[in-house]
Design an enzyme around this catalytic site. Structure first.
Site, PDB file in Angstrom:
ATOM      1  N   LYS A 192      21.182  -5.588  32.514  1.00  0.00           N
ATOM      2  CA  LYS A 192      21.746  -6.191  31.300  1.00  0.00           C
ATOM      3  C   LYS A 192      21.210  -5.460  30.066  1.00  0.00           C
ATOM      4  CE  LYS A 192      20.344  -9.594  28.737  1.00  0.00           C
ATOM      5  NZ  LYS A 192      20.648  -8.982  27.424  1.00  0.00           N
ATOM      6  N   GLU A 266       7.498  -3.656  30.312  1.00  0.00           N
ATOM      7  CA  GLU A 266       7.222  -2.622  29.299  1.00  0.00           C
ATOM      8  C   GLU A 266       7.428  -3.299  27.958  1.00  0.00           C
ATOM      9  OE1 GLU A 266       6.215   0.340  29.990  1.00  0.00           O
ATOM     10  OE2 GLU A 266       6.702   0.525  32.116  1.00  0.00           O
TER      11      GLU A 266
HETATM   12  P1  NAD Z   1      13.622  -8.830  23.205  1.00  0.00           P
HETATM   13  O1  NAD Z   1      12.449  -9.143  24.036  1.00  0.00           O
HETATM   14  O2  NAD Z   1      14.056  -9.807  22.203  1.00  0.00           O
HETATM   15  O3  NAD Z   1      14.883  -8.540  24.118  1.00  0.00           O
HETATM   16  C1  NAD Z   1      14.869  -7.601  25.147  1.00  0.00           C
HETATM   17  C2  NAD Z   1      15.929  -7.955  26.159  1.00  0.00           C
HETATM   18  O4  NAD Z   1      15.600  -9.196  26.766  1.00  0.00           O
HETATM   19  C3  NAD Z   1      17.321  -8.129  25.604  1.00  0.00           C
HETATM   20  O5  NAD Z   1      18.235  -7.616  26.537  1.00  0.00           O
HETATM   21  C4  NAD Z   1      17.474  -9.640  25.504  1.00  0.00           C
HETATM   22  O6  NAD Z   1      18.808 -10.078  25.606  1.00  0.00           O
HETATM   23  C5  NAD Z   1      16.685 -10.103  26.698  1.00  0.00           C
HETATM   24  N1  NAD Z   1      16.121 -11.451  26.595  1.00  0.00           N
HETATM   25  C6  NAD Z   1      15.775 -12.141  25.476  1.00  0.00           C
HETATM   26  N2  NAD Z   1      15.246 -13.339  25.811  1.00  0.00           N
HETATM   27  C7  NAD Z   1      15.253 -13.402  27.165  1.00  0.00           C
HETATM   28  C8  NAD Z   1      14.825 -14.371  28.110  1.00  0.00           C
HETATM   29  N3  NAD Z   1      14.285 -15.522  27.721  1.00  0.00           N
HETATM   30  N4  NAD Z   1      14.964 -14.113  29.414  1.00  0.00           N
HETATM   31  C9  NAD Z   1      15.476 -12.937  29.828  1.00  0.00           C
HETATM   32  N5  NAD Z   1      15.913 -11.983  28.984  1.00  0.00           N
HETATM   33  C10 NAD Z   1      15.798 -12.204  27.664  1.00  0.00           C
HETATM   34  O7  NAD Z   1      13.278  -7.412  22.562  1.00  0.00           O
HETATM   35  P2  NAD Z   1      14.184  -6.545  21.611  1.00  0.00           P
HETATM   36  O8  NAD Z   1      14.090  -7.141  20.253  1.00  0.00           O
HETATM   37  O9  NAD Z   1      15.528  -6.306  22.188  1.00  0.00           O
HETATM   38  O10 NAD Z   1      13.423  -5.138  21.676  1.00  0.00           O
HETATM   39  C11 NAD Z   1      12.330  -4.862  20.936  1.00  0.00           C
HETATM   40  C12 NAD Z   1      11.065  -4.969  21.763  1.00  0.00           C
HETATM   41  O11 NAD Z   1      11.116  -4.109  22.904  1.00  0.00           O
HETATM   42  C13 NAD Z   1       9.864  -4.506  20.986  1.00  0.00           C
HETATM   43  O12 NAD Z   1       8.809  -5.420  21.129  1.00  0.00           O
HETATM   44  C14 NAD Z   1       9.524  -3.172  21.633  1.00  0.00           C
HETATM   45  O13 NAD Z   1       8.183  -2.805  21.463  1.00  0.00           O
HETATM   46  C15 NAD Z   1       9.908  -3.377  23.035  1.00  0.00           C
HETATM   47  N6  NAD Z   1      10.095  -2.111  23.752  1.00  0.00           N
HETATM   48  C16 NAD Z   1       9.167  -1.691  24.656  1.00  0.00           C
HETATM   49  C17 NAD Z   1       9.309  -0.470  25.317  1.00  0.00           C
HETATM   50  C18 NAD Z   1       8.277  -0.003  26.318  1.00  0.00           C
HETATM   51  O14 NAD Z   1       8.585   0.892  27.092  1.00  0.00           O
HETATM   52  N7  NAD Z   1       7.094  -0.548  26.355  1.00  0.00           N
HETATM   53  C19 NAD Z   1      10.415   0.329  25.059  1.00  0.00           C
HETATM   54  C20 NAD Z   1      11.345  -0.101  24.124  1.00  0.00           C
HETATM   55  C21 NAD Z   1      11.175  -1.329  23.485  1.00  0.00           C
END
Ligand code: NAD
Length: 790
Positions: A192, A266
């Site tokens: 997703k 991650e």
């Molecule tokens: P997010 O955690 O809000 O969302 C990430 C994904 O999770 C999206 O697809 C979202 O729809 C889904 N999601 C949200 N709530 C959920 C739940 N309760 N259950 C299951 N899925 C859910 O993060 P974001 O705002 O999309 O991305 C930014 C974050 O990602 C930042 O904190 C960034 O540091 C992190 N990130 C980490 C890496 C890494 O490799 N460590 C790489 C890229 C981004």
């Protein structure tokens, strides 16, 4: 006006990338049927859609199918149906499919890049030169892993159906990091994308259709948190791979607790960019531009904390400001643009709010004098100085173009400041003295360290974090292991401990009464509560009493384990010698331990002696492996070597089983020690005297104080205390299913690495209950990138 004046007065002309192909693709697609399930395009079963719009203009791009729980069911069913054939296909067959995907992506490289920039807002230079080529490299690199599986991972097989959830900041790249290793391992996937950026995943699914990916092997569903949660909680999925915020990562850790699903997270970061006074400042400034302003700072490993040595701070800040004034903020499709819009108005508001709060807390926020485009979610690059270590800008992940600056006086202070964060994803070290840089790198709590560079990635080199930046690695050998299951010899189901009545028959008075204490910080200490637990022999007589350890005892043991520097900093050869010495001293008392085993467990003398002998053998094995389970050197396609170093996880809590009470304990403690971890062990609740008898063996074996701590008591209760303790880095639990599930759920405070038997023990006597599978869990892999050349 002379030529030089004219040259300086020259302005950049616009250099727009053509978007007609992307617009034609957008116009032609039916986004109401955007779910790619079982090789076909489906509308959401509930008929719902969500909007995706263009960050540079706010204009609607598409109304995309929003998957319901029933659609997730259908996707998991398709992946399950496709699994047997795909996992049984030869490595060569899978390699051909991965290669075909990579080649097909190459043929549509520009379309991918333009679409990504339109949907996410990232400058075309970045999507064209970094995101897309790196995504392709992942597929081509992993084609090779599909064929190398049998040779490189004997005894492993793919975990099964995998649920993958990715963020919006690198939509295509994160997809590639997830799908390529899964397919190589013979898994099938339900992925997703994030709801802000669904488009390149849809184009990727079209590529899968053309590249001959069998139906159901790759399923791509669209939607937000609800669809994500339906994936996480689906019982038909064997592994969850998540990239996103630490907040959601913790929700997922809790939701999957006790389910037996393999999990990799991650998460976010607050990475340090450390500049020593002997650094090449101009290179450091260019590195910084890449470190914090790449993708508008919406990068998990963004170098968002600049730590600069006092003597050069003024000069460096002046150079940074000059460079910031030249950053071009504008359309993502303009090839000259350095900084595009943020992905969404909610993200823009969040960044503005954090900057305002940082200023309120004393930071001085500076921005270049540049105009913002009339439309779009733009934020100027921002430099915060005078930032105290507690300032929100130094602690919170901003995920925007905001750099927080602090100064340090010496190397120790730089390391302390760098590690003063709950995250541990990446760090950059700038110094012309490579000795200094390589002295600092191992001391940084971060999964990736770049020396005189930043944001270097490759499919062959693992990427991932420590602490609240998550666990697991993506890329290379470590990344493959996330999609593979090692065959461990399972033991019987572990039943919850029954708190038995005190044994009635007292000792016969022939021996002197002995009450075992706890073993903390190298000393035998009384339990804090001053209570004891009676231990019964196999015949129900009183065998002795042990300390009834409580929360405070665990806290003391964790402090002692943390304070012990002599063990993690010892050489591997030194640790090996101490483990040999433990084996030697245990063998000197083998008869005594065998008698104790028979007395407590009722094992025959022969079986008891065998368990002791195997325990000694296991200590010998890990003594020998202590200096052999080493890291690697990768040679990525860049002028750099990447040192994949094995580092101890840190303080490891161990809850040992009742079955094989001596061998089980030693099978867990020895590999942890061998890799330089310090240990807080809760021995078998039923037969703790075997552990307390070890105190003297430990005392005679030159084990530094605090390296091994033993707290006897109720396993379930002490496992819970260890799980909630934020200074415990890893926790291995072999107890009943409920205790294991609770330990996983309660570990979210610091996202410690939990290895649980899920209510099953191992066959500790088997040769397979030893070796690499254990050592791997005892290390973190840190990738240190060292560029070379002038
Ligand atoms: P997010 O955690 O809000 O969302 C990430 C994904 O999770 C999206 O697809 C979202 O729809 C889904 N999601 C949200 N709530 C959920 C739940 N309760 N259950 C299951 N899925 C859910 O993060 P974001 O705002 O999309 O991305 C930014 C974050 O990602 C930042 O904190 C960034 O540091 C992190 N990130 C980490 C890496 C890494 O490799 N460590 C790489 C890229 C981004």
């Amino acid at each position: 006006m002379n030529i030089l004046d004219r040259y300086h007065a020259m302005e950049y002309g616009p250099a727009p990338e053509a978007r007609n192909e992307a617009d034609a693709w957008l116009a032609a697609r039916d986004f109401g049927k955007a779910l790619f399930i079982d090789g076909g395009w489906k509308a959401a079963s509930g008929g719902k859609t969500f909007d995706t719009s263009e960050p540079s203009s706010g204009k609607l791009l598409a109304k995309v199918s929003d998957a319901s729980a029933a659609d997730i069911d259908a996707a998991v069913a398709a992946a399950t149906k496709a699994l047997p054939k795909w996992s049984a296909s030869s490595g060569y067959q899978r390699a051909k499919v991965l290669y075909a995907i990579g080649r097909a992506m190459q043929r549509h490289q520009r379309l991918f890049a333009v679409l990504e920039s339109i949907d996410n807002g990232k400058p075309i230079r970045e999507s064209r030169d970094i995101d897309v080529p790196l995504a392709i490299r992942h597929f081509i690199h992993h084609a090779g892993w599909a064929q190398a599986l049998d040779k490189d991972f004997p005894g492993h097989k793919g975990v099964g159906v995998v649920g993958q959830i990715i963020p919006w900041n690198f939509p295509l790249l994160m997809l590639a990091w997830k799908i390529a290793p899964a397919l190589a391992a013979g898994c099938t996937v339900v992925l997703k994308p994030a709801e802000f950026t669904p488009l390149t995943a849809i184009l990727f699914a079209e590529i899968c259709e053309r590249a001959g990916v069998p139906k159901g092997v790759v399923n791509i569903v669209q939607g937000g948190p609800e669809a994500g949660a339906a994936i996480v909680n689906h019982p038909g999925i064997q592994k969850i791979a998540f990239t996103g915020s630490s907040e959601v990562g913790k929700i997922i850790r809790k939701a999957t607790a006790g389910s037996g699903k393999k999990l990799s997270l991650e998460l976010g970061g607050k990475s340090a960019f450390i500049v020593f006074e002997d650094a090449d400042l101009d290179s450091a400034v260019e590195g910084l531009v890449d470190g914090i302003w790449f993708n508008q700072g919406q990068v998990c490993c963004a170098g968002s904390r600049l730590l600069v040595q006092e003597g050069i701070a003024e000069a460096l800040i002046a150079k940074v400001k000059t460079r910031m004034s030249r950053l071009r903020v504008g359309s993502p499709l303009d090839k000259n643009t350095d900084i595009g819009p943020l992905v969404d108005p909610t993200q823009l508001d969040r960044v503005k709010g954090l900057v305002a709060e940082g200023a309120k807390q004393g930071a001085v926020c500076w921005q270049p004098d540049a105009a913002l485009p009339a439309t779009g979610y733009y934020h100027l690059p921002t430099l915060a100085t005078g930032v105290s270590p507690a300032n929100i800008l130094a602690q919170e992940e901003v995920f925007g173009p905001v750099l927080a600056t602090m100064t340090f006086r010496n190397t120790e202070e730089a390391i302390e400041l760098a590690n003063n964060t709950r995250y541990g994803l990446a760090a950059s070290v700038w110094s012309e003295n490579v000795n200094l840089a390589l002295h600092v790198a191992p001391q940084l709590k971060a999964g990736v360290v770049w020396v005189n560079g930043t944001n270097m990635f490759d499919a062959a080199c693992g990427f991932g974090g420590y602490r609240e930046s998550g666990f697991g690695r993506e890329g290379g050998r470590e990344g493959m292991l996330e999609y593979l299951a090692a065959k461990l010899p399972l033991g019987p189901v572990i039943k919850p401990a029954v708190v038995s009545a005190q044994p009635v028959e007292q000792a016969d008075g022939a021996t002197i009464d002995r009450t075992a204490k706890l073993f903390i910080g190298g000393k035998q200490v009384r339990p804090d509560g001053n209570y004891s637990l009676a231990v019964a022999t196999a015949n129900g007589k009183l065998a002795g009493e042990v300390g009834f350890g409580n929360r405070k005892d665990i806290r003391d043991a964790v402090s002692a384990a943390r304070a012990c520097k002599g063990w993690p900093e010892a050489t591997a050869y030194n640790r090996s010698q101490v483990l040999y010495y433990l084996a030697e001293n245990l063998s000197g008392r083998a008869g005594e331990f065998a008698t104790r085993l028979t007395e407590l467990t009722g094992a025959t003398p022969k079986a008891a002696r065998e368990e002791v002998d195997q325990s000694i053998e296991r200590l010998f094995l890990y003594a020998g492996l202590a200096d052999k389970f080493e890291g690697r050197v990768h040679q990525p396609p860049a002028r750099a070597v990447t040192l994949a170093l094995h580092e101890p996880v840190g303080v490891v809590g161990i809850v040992a089983p009742d079955a094989s009470p001596l061998l089980g304990l030693i099978s867990l403690v020895a590999p942890a020690l061998a890799m330089g971890n310090t240990v807080v062990a809760v021995p078998s609740e039923r037969y703790p005297l075997l552990a307390t008898d070890l105190y003297q063996v430990i005392e005679y074996s030159d084990v530094p104080a605090g390296a091994i701590n033993i707290v006897t008591g109720r396993s379930a209760e002490l496992a819970g205390v260890l799980a909630k303790h934020d200074d415990v880095d890893g926790l291995w639990v072999f107890a009943d299913a409920e205790t294991c599930a609770k330990a996983e759920a309660e570990s979210i405070g610091n996202l410690k690495r939990v290895w649980s038997g899920n209510g099953r023990g191992l066959d500790w006597a088997s040769d397979e209950a030893a070796g690499d599978a254990f050592l791997r869990r005892a290390v973190e892999v840190k990738n240190v990138w060292v560029p070379y050349g002038d």
